[in-house]
Structures are given as C-alpha cells and as structure tokens.
Design an enzyme around this catalytic site. Structure first.
Site, mmCIF file in Angstrom:
data_model
loop_
_atom_site.group_PDB
_atom_site.id
_atom_site.type_symbol
_atom_site.label_atom_id
_atom_site.label_comp_id
_atom_site.label_asym_id
_atom_site.label_seq_id
_atom_site.Cartn_x
_atom_site.Cartn_y
_atom_site.Cartn_z
ATOM 1 N N ASP A 43 46.103 7.169 63.583
ATOM 2 C CA ASP A 43 47.067 6.735 64.596
ATOM 3 C C ASP A 43 46.397 5.867 65.649
ATOM 4 O O ASP A 43 46.965 4.884 66.131
ATOM 5 C CB ASP A 43 47.673 7.957 65.296
ATOM 6 N N ALA A 44 45.159 6.255 66.002
ATOM 7 C CA ALA A 44 44.455 5.525 67.056
ATOM 8 C C ALA A 44 44.152 4.090 66.596
ATOM 9 O O ALA A 44 44.362 3.133 67.341
ATOM 10 C CB ALA A 44 43.167 6.241 67.412
ATOM 11 N N TYR A 46 45.781 2.476 64.324
ATOM 12 C CA TYR A 46 47.080 1.826 64.225
ATOM 13 C C TYR A 46 47.516 1.300 65.603
ATOM 14 O O TYR A 46 47.904 0.151 65.767
ATOM 15 C CB TYR A 46 48.102 2.832 63.688
ATOM 16 N N ASP A 47 47.397 2.191 66.613
ATOM 17 C CA ASP A 47 47.795 1.803 67.968
ATOM 18 C C ASP A 47 46.939 0.649 68.469
ATOM 19 O O ASP A 47 47.433 -0.258 69.146
ATOM 20 C CB ASP A 47 47.665 2.989 68.925
ATOM 21 N N SER A 92 76.158 14.156 64.693
ATOM 22 C CA SER A 92 75.225 14.413 65.785
ATOM 23 C C SER A 92 76.029 14.944 66.971
ATOM 24 O O SER A 92 77.214 15.217 66.837
ATOM 25 C CB SER A 92 74.448 13.154 66.131
ATOM 26 N N LEU A 93 75.384 15.108 68.095
ATOM 27 C CA LEU A 93 76.055 15.716 69.248
ATOM 28 C C LEU A 93 76.087 14.754 70.414
ATOM 29 O O LEU A 93 75.156 13.968 70.606
ATOM 30 C CB LEU A 93 75.276 16.968 69.687
ATOM 31 N N GLU A 126 73.158 28.023 72.877
ATOM 32 C CA GLU A 126 71.955 28.333 72.100
ATOM 33 C C GLU A 126 70.959 27.198 72.244
ATOM 34 O O GLU A 126 71.342 26.083 72.583
ATOM 35 C CB GLU A 126 72.332 28.514 70.623
ATOM 36 N N LYS A 128 68.646 24.035 71.603
ATOM 37 C CA LYS A 128 68.686 22.877 70.697
ATOM 38 C C LYS A 128 67.276 22.698 70.164
ATOM 39 O O LYS A 128 66.363 22.365 70.908
ATOM 40 C CB LYS A 128 69.151 21.630 71.443
ATOM 41 N N ASP A 130 64.111 21.209 68.388
ATOM 42 C CA ASP A 130 63.641 19.835 68.193
ATOM 43 C C ASP A 130 62.932 19.715 66.844
ATOM 44 O O ASP A 130 61.710 19.727 66.756
ATOM 45 C CB ASP A 130 62.691 19.457 69.339
ATOM 46 N N TYR A 236 72.426 27.178 62.097
ATOM 47 C CA TYR A 236 73.327 27.156 63.256
ATOM 48 C C TYR A 236 74.695 26.544 62.965
ATOM 49 O O TYR A 236 75.530 26.445 63.847
ATOM 50 C CB TYR A 236 72.683 26.437 64.440
ATOM 51 N N LYS A 300 79.023 25.346 72.125
ATOM 52 C CA LYS A 300 80.053 25.132 71.103
ATOM 53 C C LYS A 300 81.267 25.991 71.420
ATOM 54 O O LYS A 300 81.104 27.168 71.788
ATOM 55 C CB LYS A 300 79.527 25.531 69.723
ATOM 56 N N LYS A 324 70.867 18.397 77.699
ATOM 57 C CA LYS A 324 69.457 18.073 77.507
ATOM 58 C C LYS A 324 68.610 18.505 78.707
ATOM 59 O O LYS A 324 69.078 18.506 79.839
ATOM 60 C CB LYS A 324 69.285 16.541 77.319
ATOM 61 N N CYS A 429 68.238 -20.240 77.897
ATOM 62 C CA CYS A 429 67.938 -19.317 76.802
ATOM 63 C C CYS A 429 66.529 -19.596 76.281
ATOM 64 O O CYS A 429 66.222 -20.731 75.929
ATOM 65 C CB CYS A 429 68.959 -19.503 75.687
ATOM 66 N N CYS A 447 73.348 -16.482 76.919
ATOM 67 C CA CYS A 447 73.094 -17.809 76.362
ATOM 68 C C CYS A 447 74.429 -18.393 75.935
ATOM 69 O O CYS A 447 75.248 -17.708 75.327
ATOM 70 C CB CYS A 447 72.158 -17.653 75.166
ATOM 71 N N CYS A 453 72.548 -21.093 68.677
ATOM 72 C CA CYS A 453 71.322 -20.401 69.096
ATOM 73 C C CYS A 453 70.790 -19.577 67.922
ATOM 74 O O CYS A 453 71.494 -18.696 67.417
ATOM 75 C CB CYS A 453 71.639 -19.483 70.280
HETATM 76 S S1 IVH Z 1 75.070 21.796 65.978
HETATM 77 C C1 IVH Z 1 78.531 19.230 64.359
HETATM 78 N N1 IVH Z 1 73.169 23.288 66.964
HETATM 79 O O1 IVH Z 1 70.729 18.270 67.104
HETATM 80 C C2 IVH Z 1 77.337 19.593 65.165
HETATM 81 N N2 IVH Z 1 72.605 21.086 66.304
HETATM 82 O O2 IVH Z 1 71.707 15.882 68.397
HETATM 83 C C3 IVH Z 1 76.211 20.073 64.335
HETATM 84 N N3 IVH Z 1 70.252 20.515 66.567
HETATM 85 O O3 IVH Z 1 71.828 16.666 64.192
HETATM 86 C C4 IVH Z 1 74.991 20.286 65.102
HETATM 87 N N4 IVH Z 1 69.607 22.458 67.364
HETATM 88 O O4 IVH Z 1 69.845 18.283 64.003
HETATM 89 C C5 IVH Z 1 73.491 22.079 66.472
HETATM 90 N N5 IVH Z 1 71.564 24.720 67.799
HETATM 91 C C6 IVH Z 1 71.891 23.540 67.307
HETATM 92 C C7 IVH Z 1 70.934 22.523 67.145
HETATM 93 C C8 IVH Z 1 71.339 21.294 66.641
HETATM 94 C C9 IVH Z 1 69.213 21.233 67.005
HETATM 95 C C10 IVH Z 1 70.149 19.111 66.146
HETATM 96 C C11 IVH Z 1 70.839 18.782 64.839
HETATM 97 C C12 IVH Z 1 71.784 17.656 65.171
HETATM 98 C C13 IVH Z 1 71.206 17.133 66.441
HETATM 99 C C14 IVH Z 1 72.257 16.437 67.281
#
Ligand code: IVH
Length: 750
Positions: A43-44, A46-47, A92-93, A126, A128, A130, A236, A300, A324, A429, A447, A453
């Site tokens: 990585d180093a 590469y950077d 996603s959320l 709950e 989230k 990572d 989850y 949820k 977040k 531009c 522009c 362009c």
């Molecule tokens: S619920 C329809 N619960 O966060 C919603 N997601 O930013 C389904 N993630 O793609 C997701 N912890 O990969 C849910 N307790 C949790 C989570 C979670 C991590 C991730 C998941 C999702 C992403 C959205």
C-alpha cells in the site's frame, strides 16, 4: 528515469514519459489488487506512486492524462465470480446525522401513515455494522447460495466462501421452505490485527481497516484463502420468504437467532424518539470496546405490516434509517485546487491534498463545492468557517461522513503560508475555453460550451453508459475516454455507440488489433451494444443526462408519456409556454431587484414587454406545458430544463440520431389487469384512510399515472372532504369522480 528524481527538476518531456510510466504501473497494481486479489506492491509503494503522479500533474497540469490514475477510484468488479440476480433487491439506507434528522424521520413516517402524534409506533434500534452485506438463500433448510450486494440487483456468487464462515449455518431446522437471510460479514479488531501481522510477516497485503480485510477475504476466488480468514456474520434482515418469520422486526430477529444465526445483542425496542436517541448514545459509548467496527445505529419500524405499507423509495426503505456517528477528522496540506467540468457544465473545484488517513482510509482529494464555499460563504451569502477562505498551501481539516466524498471542515489561519493569495475562480472553462457563467440564484458556475466542450461531452457519454442508464458491459468511463475524440473510431455522441461495429468493419485498423483489445473483447463489446439497442423508455430518458432529470423524474415522464415520440412532440408543443414561464420568472426577478433600486424601472418595463410578447402562447402549448408540469413530481424547473434540451439544436440532433438506432420499450404497466392501469388519476381534498403520499404510491403500483392537476386527460378524480376547484373543474369536464371509499373499492382495497 529513477523514481527519486525530484519532480521539480523534470523537463516537460521527462514529465510526460513519467506520467505514462506511472499510469501503467498503477493500472497494473489496481488490476492485481482489485481483480486478481494478488497485490504486487505494498500500500505504501502504491500511495507513493500515486502521490508522485499527483505531484507531477500539479506541476504540469497540461500533461495530465485522460486516463490519469488520480481520477480512478478502483478497478471494476472481478470477472471471476458468477452473477446472481437477487430475488428481492438489496437496498441501502438513508442517513440521519443528528437528533433532528431522527425526529424528522419519525414524523415523516407518522405523516405518511396518517398516525396521530400519540398513536403507538415502535422502532428497533441496533448497531450498524461496518462490514459488507451478504444474502444467504436457504431452500428446504439447506444453504444453496450466498451472494454479495453488488449494485443491489445483481451480486456475486460467493457460496463457496460463505460455507467457510462458522457463523453461517449450512442446514436449518424448522425454517420456511424458501428463506433468504441477510446480514453483515465483518472481522473483529483482534482478528484483523492478527491477520495483518501475519500478512506483514509473509509479505502479503496489509489491509487498511477491518472492513477492507473482510471484503478482500470474502471476495477471494480461492475459498481456501477465505477459510483461513476469521470472518463473522450478524443477521439483521431478510429477502425472499415462503412464509413470514414473525409479525414484528424484533420477532423476526428473535426467530433468526433461534434458527442459529448470530444477531446483535444490542438490539432494543424503542417506543419514543428520546428512547431511540438514548439507545444511540449507549451504543456510541460502547463503540470503542465492542471489538468490531460500527458506524452508527439503524432504526427500523417494528411492525412488519407497517413496513409493508411504507414500502421503498428508489434505493432505500421508508421504514428504516441509519443514524451515523460523527465523522472523523484529520489535518493536512492543500496542495492544489483543480477544476473538474461535469456533465451539465458545472465547474467543480477539487482539493488535492497531501494524503492523510481519515477513519482508516487514505484521503487525497476533497470536494470544495463551489466558489462561494472556497471564499467562506454559504449559498445565502452568510459566513461559513467564520468567513475564512481556502487557499492553496493552507492547512485544512478534512472529514468523511460515511461513504461520501471527503469534505473540508476548517482552515488553520495560523499556519497559512506568508504571501499566499486568495483563490481566483476561473471565469472560462478550463477544458474548452468557453465562457463560464453563473446565473442569478445558482451557486455553480457553468461552462457555456454545451456539447462543444469535450469535458461535458465525455461526462455526458459516461453518464449515458453508466449502470442506471444504458449499462453497456465493457463500455465504462475508461473506454468512453479512449473512444472520445479517437482518430479512427470515435464515439462523440450516443448515436456513435450504435454505429461502432459497422464503422469498425470499414476500418483497416480494427479495434481487435488495438493495444488492450482482442478478438473476444471487441466482439463482446459489439454484442453488449447490440443487446442495449432495445431499451426501456425511462432508462433512455435518464441516460440523456438532462439537467434536473434524475432517475425518478425520468420514470415519472416515461410513465406519463409512455412513448418517446409522444413525449418529444409534447415537449416541442409546450415550448412557447415554457419560454413564457421563463420570461414571467425573469420579469418577477427583475421586479424584485428593482424594488430595491428605483433606477431600474426601465428594465422592468422592458422585461414586462418581453414577457407580454411571449405571453401569446398557443392553447396547445399551454395545455402541453400544463400536462408536463402537472405530472406529480415534475415541476417548472425540470420542465424548463427538458424543454431547453429538446430545443437546443445540437442536443436535439443527438437525440434524434440516437432514437433512430433504438427500439424503445414502454414502461411496464405493473398491473395491467388492475382497473386503473394506464389511467390518469388526481387526488384532492382530505383522504381519511391513507395519506396522499401513500395513495399516490399505491395508485402508481397499480399502473395509474398520478397528476397534480385536472385536465381533459384526467380519467378519474378521487375527492375527499373539502375538495374545491379541482372537483368543480372535473365536474365541468364530465370526469368521473369517486370518494375515498369508492376508490378503495375500485382498487380492491376496501
Ligand atoms: S438493514 C432494507 N441493518 O448498511 C435495509 N443494514 O447503509 C436493509 N448494515 O447495505 C439493511 N448494519 O450492508 C441493516 N443492522 C443493520 C446493518 C445494516 C450494517 C449495512 C448493510 C446495508 C448498509 C446500508
């Protein structure tokens, strides 16, 4: 030339050669890392290569290559895994960044469902995790498939690797016949440290953070490598099910746990916003000692029937949100400010930073938004950062909020180099030299070169081929850059894509003989293009990259007009009304300005006269404009932008040329048997059994078009108590009118 020759002493020619060499090296390193999972350099190293490349580009901006590694985020997905189409999309959320966003989320759900403030509404809260999401499909209790999220619709088949993870049961007892369990694959801090120590010893790849390590381990083509990596899994959520798991989110999680899955022990049921926030603070306080990375808290709606009613926006559920944790911050030096020209001509300043690690990721670019932002002002002219401007050479504080592009939070004036000067934002531009202008009320300088362009043309083409648009396999951003302006086989407009094969056949220098291409890749590309000659109308409209026309707007337009030629004709017909609308807007704006300055009276008069002149709008234009801007979700801004695009000679001929190559598929009527499919419905007055938003979503799901205004094209008016002028107009026009119960009965929901 050696790596160590100082950038300051390079001649132009040396710099050009060096940039070519670095591009080659970095390309190869990217391939090895992302595609083959077999890193060749650390990585180093590469950077260091990337930094050197950036430093040379900063000294010789004119020599920056079209395929510069500075503009690349990573290589494309590995070809090695087979693709899996998810039976139920993986979403996603949406994000909440503070307590206010959380109460806003709860309020909007109450509003959508029409719940009073004191009606009970429970939420699970709950951590989230990572990591990376994974969908596990069980049939008759047996694990038959594991797939990554991919783009949400299509992921990679990683079944062999999932089978090596001990948290993932291979057999379930008492499970529904079809059960898709979804959750997060992650690595604990302890396992991550041990893995990195081992990797370092063996000269293997050292991972930047546990998430990268988990992703790199899961996406190994050789599952014996995955087996040696200590991955874990929390369940989850779920996808396809042959029988419901429970009536509530909490019940479903308990059931998944009983089936043998790990579920997060910090999951709680909360009845009020203060309870949700308090659980968030609890989790935040435990973050450092959990032993694995989390980046927020997910709330949820607990009742699954309410989740069903709330449904989804285009990529996120309405019933869940991620709260977040605050972003991490780091100080570094701003080495240069570059200007990128986007698809709609927007000049976007980008900060080139001395690389710095922020939350486990090396950051070397950050967005600077626009010229006001650099000058220390927000969109309303108010001071930001206490009015401190940003200059090249400054020490700046950068942060990453989630996965978004890094931003600059602050400037350290004490460290400002002596003699530094205020940044002068370009008024031309940098790509085509056309004038770059900033319209009244627009934060962005654009522009004016349009398709002339090259930067705009290339960005438009990249958008055209992107995933949510034509999604042509083998024709991505990199290939677009290669073909644009090519001497032998140029792709300068979308239509050129569809004549590529024919033009190639007429050339002596065939594509298959080019560097980086071969018989198979060339014929694969032609086949992929051929496949997309048939395209859904909504995708086509979105692909054109017209300002303000996003995915949702394109879908609304397609649902309403159902046919390209009909839409084009309507937009043409509406043109005089669109111009009148703009003239009236301008007159109003002129009046606003003049109210403060008496001396500008003459200008008002002129603007008024101009507005009057364009006010003689044919009836057909007014009607077409009314239809267009009456589509729910489409307003005057989008309407004008669409009208401008169709009235612009270059853009229009590009559209027409493209159209000739395509067979355009009208939008699916989701339920053609439904009694309201294809009908235009207007809701007015108070609805008592559902909210307006819910009624609209339900009608659209049944194939109806929902409009905001009554016209001759309206098929049905649903009028609740208090309906006013719309009901009268519908009566005058002889349009069928129903009350809410009548509507529910009609669609079979009564
Ligand atoms: S619920 C329809 N619960 O966060 C919603 N997601 O930013 C389904 N993630 O793609 C997701 N912890 O990969 C849910 N307790 C949790 C989570 C979670 C991590 C991730 C998941 C999702 C992403 C959205």
């Amino acid at each position: 030339m050696s790596d160590t020759q100082s950038v300051d002493t390079l001649t132009q020619d040396q710099a050009r050669d060096e940039l070519a060499r670095l591009t080659g090296l970095l390309d190869r390193a990217n391939q090895a890392y992302h595609v083959s999972d077999a890193p060749e350099i650390s990585d180093a190293e590469y950077d260091a290569l990337k930094r050197r490349n950036a430093a040379i580009e900063a000294r010789f901006p004119d020599l920056k290559r079209d395929d510069s590694p500075s503009d690349q985020v990573g290589a494309r997905a590995a070809d090695g895994f087979s693709k899996v189409t998810h039976a139920v999309r993986m979403l996603s959320l949406g994000n909440a960044f503070d307590d206010g966003d959380v109460s806003g989320f709860v309020t909007s759900i109450r509003n959508y469902l029409g719940l009073s403030a004191d009606a009970q509404l429970g939420f699970t809260a709950e951590p989230k995790i990572d990591g990376l999401s994974l969908s596990l499909r069980y049939e008759e209790g047996r694990l038959v498939q594991a797939a990554t999220r991919g783009d949400g619709k299509v992921g990679e088949n990683v079944t062999a690797n999932a089978l090596t993870i001990s948290d993932i049961p291979v057999m379930l007892t008492d499970a529904p016949a079809v059960l898709e369990v979804r959750g997060e694959v992650y690595m604990t801090h302890a396992d991550f440290d041990a893995l990195n120590a081992r990797q370092e010893q063996e000269g293997g790849k050292v991972f930047a953070n546990p998430r990268n390590a988990a992703a790199g381990s899961l996406r190994q083509l050789d599952s014996t490598i995955t087996r040696a990596r200590p991955l874990k899994f929390f369940a989850y959520a779920w996808g396809e099910l042959s029988a419901p798991l429970a009536e509530t989110q909490m019940g479903a999680i308990t059931r998944l746990n009983a089936l043998g899955f790990q579920t997060n022990p910090l999951t709680r049921l909360c009845e009020t916003v203060p309870e949700m926030i308090s659980h968030y603070r609890d989790i935040e306080a435990q973050r450092a000692t959990l032993g694995y990375d989390i980046d927020g808290v997910v709330y949820k709606v607990d009742a699954l029937d309410l989740q069903g009613r709330l449904g989804f926006r285009s990529t996120t559920p309405r019933w869940a949100i991620a709260h977040k944790f605050p972003a991490e911050l780091a100080w570094t030096r701003l080495e240069a400010i570059d200007i990128q020209v986007g698809r709609t001509g927007a000049l976007s300043p980008v900060a080139r930073l001395h690389p710095v690690t922020v939350g486990g990721v090396v950051v070397s670019n950050a967005t600077l938004h626009n010229e006001d932002y650099i000058a220390g002002r927000d969109a309303n002219g108010a001071e930001i950062r206490g009015g401190k401007d940003i200059r090249v050479g400054d020490w700046v504080q950068v942060y990453r909020a989630g996965d978004v592009i890094p931003k600059v939070a602050d400037v350290d004036l004490k460290k400002r180099p002596e003699g530094s000067e205020k940044y002068q934002f370009p008024t031309a531009c940098p790509e085509c030299g056309s004038e770059a202008i900033r319209e009244e009320g627009d934060a962005v300088r654009r522009c004016t070169g349009g398709l002339i362009c090259p930067a705009q043309a290339v960005e438009k083409l990249k958008h055209f081929v992107s995933r949510k648009a034509f999604d042509i396999e083998g024709l991505g951003a990199k290939q677009v850059e290669m073909f644009h302006g090519d001497d032998v086989l140029p792709i300068n407009t979308p239509a050129d894509i569809f004549t590529l094969e024919q033009r190639d056949a007429q050339n002596l220098a065939r594509l298959k003989n080019r560097d980086g291409w071969g018989e198979t890749s060339a014929s694969n590309l032609f086949a992929a293009i051929e496949e997309k000659r048939t395209i859904p109308l909504a995708r086509l409209i979105f692909a054109l990259g017209i300002r303000h026309v996003g995915e949702v707007g394109a879908r609304d337009l397609a649902l309403f007009y159902r046919d390209w030629d009909a839409m084009a004709a309507a937009v043409d017909t509406a043109r005089p009304a669109a111009l009148a609308h703009r003239a009236a807007d301008e007159a109003e704006e002129a009046e606003r300005i003049a109210a403060a300055a008496e001396a500008r009276r003459a200008r008002i008069k002129e603007a008024r006269e101009a507005a009057m002149a364009t006010c003689e709008v044919p009836d057909a234009a007014s009607a077409a404009w009314g239809d267009l801007t009456g589509i729910d979700g489409i307003g005057a801004t989008l309407g004008l932008s669409l009208s401008d695009a169709f009235a612009n000679t270059e853009e229009r001929s590009a559209f027409d040329a493209l159209r000739a190559h395509l067979s355009i598929v009208p939008p699916e009527a989701p339920a053609s048997e439904s009694p309201v499919a294809g009908k235009t419905v207007v809701f007015t007055g108070t609805l008592e059994k559902m909210t307006r938003a819910e009624a609209k979503a339900r009608a659209e799901a049944l194939g109806a078009k929902v409009s905001g205004s009554v016209s001759a094209k309206t098929d049905l008016l649903v009028a609740g108590p208090g309906a006013g002028s719309k009901a009268k107009k519908a009566a005058d026009l002889g349009i069928e009118t129903l009350d809410e119960d009548g509507w529910l009965h009609l669609i079979g929901d009564a």
